[in-house]
Scaffold this active site. Sequence first.
Site, PDB file in Angstrom:
ATOM      1  N   ARG A  51      23.360  -6.030  27.150  1.00 39.41           N
ATOM      2  CA  ARG A  51      23.601  -5.955  25.705  1.00 39.41           C
ATOM      3  C   ARG A  51      25.084  -5.719  25.464  1.00 39.41           C
ATOM      4  O   ARG A  51      25.689  -6.276  24.560  1.00 39.41           O
ATOM      5  CB  ARG A  51      22.770  -4.851  25.036  1.00 39.41           C
ATOM      6  CG  ARG A  51      23.212  -4.559  23.605  1.00 39.41           C
ATOM      7  CD  ARG A  51      22.240  -3.764  22.747  1.00 39.41           C
ATOM      8  NE  ARG A  51      21.530  -2.712  23.443  1.00 39.41           N
ATOM      9  CZ  ARG A  51      22.084  -1.582  23.925  1.00 39.41           C
ATOM     10  NH1 ARG A  51      23.381  -1.352  23.765  1.00 39.41           N
ATOM     11  NH2 ARG A  51      21.357  -0.685  24.558  1.00 39.41           N
ATOM     12  N   TYR A 104      24.733 -20.031   1.129  1.00 36.38           N
ATOM     13  CA  TYR A 104      23.512 -20.298   1.892  1.00 36.38           C
ATOM     14  C   TYR A 104      22.402 -19.344   1.440  1.00 36.38           C
ATOM     15  O   TYR A 104      22.633 -18.135   1.279  1.00 36.38           O
ATOM     16  CB  TYR A 104      23.824 -20.101   3.377  1.00 36.38           C
ATOM     17  CG  TYR A 104      22.648 -20.201   4.286  1.00 36.38           C
ATOM     18  CD1 TYR A 104      22.021 -21.418   4.506  1.00 36.38           C
ATOM     19  CD2 TYR A 104      22.152 -19.078   4.942  1.00 36.38           C
ATOM     20  CE1 TYR A 104      20.939 -21.513   5.350  1.00 36.38           C
ATOM     21  CE2 TYR A 104      21.067 -19.166   5.797  1.00 36.38           C
ATOM     22  CZ  TYR A 104      20.462 -20.381   5.993  1.00 36.38           C
ATOM     23  OH  TYR A 104      19.383 -20.464   6.835  1.00 36.38           O
ATOM     24  N   LYS A 202      23.966 -24.768  14.243  1.00 38.39           N
ATOM     25  CA  LYS A 202      24.194 -26.054  13.565  1.00 38.39           C
ATOM     26  C   LYS A 202      25.125 -26.945  14.386  1.00 38.39           C
ATOM     27  O   LYS A 202      24.768 -27.322  15.487  1.00 38.39           O
ATOM     28  CB  LYS A 202      24.704 -25.773  12.152  1.00 38.39           C
ATOM     29  CG  LYS A 202      23.938 -24.652  11.413  1.00 38.39           C
ATOM     30  CD  LYS A 202      22.501 -25.010  11.115  1.00 38.39           C
ATOM     31  CE  LYS A 202      21.665 -23.828  10.620  1.00 38.39           C
ATOM     32  NZ  LYS A 202      22.206 -23.124   9.462  1.00 38.39           N
TER      33      LYS A 202
HETATM   34  C1  PLP Z   1      21.994 -21.813   8.857  1.00 39.23           C
HETATM   35  C2  PLP Z   1      23.100 -21.165   8.134  1.00 39.23           C
HETATM   36  C3  PLP Z   1      23.293 -19.778   8.192  1.00 39.23           C
HETATM   37  C4  PLP Z   1      22.332 -18.844   8.921  1.00 39.23           C
HETATM   38  O1  PLP Z   1      22.324 -19.060  10.282  1.00 39.23           O
HETATM   39  P1  PLP Z   1      21.022 -18.844  11.230  1.00 39.23           P
HETATM   40  O2  PLP Z   1      21.527 -19.256  12.560  1.00 39.23           O
HETATM   41  O3  PLP Z   1      19.944 -19.726  10.689  1.00 39.23           O
HETATM   42  O4  PLP Z   1      20.659 -17.417  11.136  1.00 39.23           O
HETATM   43  C5  PLP Z   1      24.388 -19.255   7.543  1.00 39.23           C
HETATM   44  N1  PLP Z   1      25.239 -20.023   6.839  1.00 39.23           N
HETATM   45  C6  PLP Z   1      25.074 -21.351   6.752  1.00 39.23           C
HETATM   46  C7  PLP Z   1      26.047 -22.161   5.960  1.00 39.23           C
HETATM   47  C8  PLP Z   1      24.009 -21.969   7.382  1.00 39.23           C
HETATM   48  O5  PLP Z   1      23.848 -23.291   7.270  1.00 39.23           O
END
Ligand code: PLP
Length: 393
Positions: A51, A104, A202
Amino acid sequence: MSRVPGFNTRAVHAGQEPDPATGAVIPPLHLTTTYKQDGVGGLRGGYEYSRSGNPTRDALQQQLAALEQGTTALSFASGLAAEDTLLRTLCRPGDEILLGGDAYGGTFRLISRVLEPWGVGYRPIDLDDLDAVRAAAAQPSTRVIWCETPTNPLLNIADIAALAQIAHETGTVLVVDNTFASPYLQQPLTLGADVVVHSTTKYLGGHSDVVGGALVTSDAHWAERLTYNQNAMGAVNGPFDAWLLMRGIKTLGVRMDRHCANAERIAAFLLDSPAVASVLYPGLPDHPGHDIAARQMSGFGGMLSFRLRDGEEAALRVCERTRLFTLAESLGGVESLIEHPGRMTHASAAGSPLEVPADLVRLSVGIEDVEDLISDLDQALATVGGSPRAREG
Ligand SMILES: *Cc1c(COP(=O)(O)O)cnc(C)c1O
């Protein structure tokens, strides 16, 4: 003369030293929770417990820091885990967050449903209105300016350098969620932002197979606090997730070039559809944020949204009729996705100031052959009387 390595060189090499024990070109995946000590407190390389520190995660963190040109990067189990650690480090009860118009949905939910009951407030604000931002940031309770650019799902653009100046004048912290642009297209720390947030789920991961998040900063004070809290709060990602992310990141530049080129072609195609009321893409010259985007980004990205003349019914139908574009949440993978933000990713913002239009469809344009993507959209739009090709023929 030594030159600073370019982006793609950093993506391939930063933190990616071959294994000293074997020469393995790819850094090993360290699936271990704990480390043998050479006598009590005799740590090898500082590793004690995973961790607190893991070599695979460290390699990823070095790679991420290099991409954003920051001094410190920290990786987390998800984008929201990174945001939670960040906001509970920056804010204490009584503080307020200025939250850009269409942040978001999950960020809005974290702040409004989880943090607000603990006394951290927020104020939705139009980040285009710099006078309003300056006035709100000057309030003693304001701690953070939270900026997403381009925004999800409306693709609005905020001026990072102008917001950074306001943050520094008012003693607030500018956070930029750089998920949509990716560090290949935009590096907010170089424009004055204090902390960059990513959902590495992403574009950074890029293959829709790993959930993760990251924070990057060059601010020594916040780097120290955040590093402490990454361990103290414990929302780290596992070594295998870190390894998958490093693998994906190496091709970020070539993927982003194709995402951008495909999205530009699709934006032009959608503009010709009689069923489409408007196309939201910062690469279009009449997009209100086009000039700022052209200045602070090196490409306009792979995300675009469009609104249907016939409202929600038509938007839902288009989402359900594509074959190559998969109906799914998330974004940034090599495969194209389509979704209805009002009912899907942004459903939690319904009835709030961050509610999104019901006639909106969002595309995450993948790296497939663009002619195939256009044919797919054409046949889906035909079901709502909007095929540009039928009109041409
Ligand atoms: C998906 C997303 C998040 C959150 O991320 P996770 O990995 O799903 O927790 C935050 N900001 C934006 C712009 C996103 O597209």
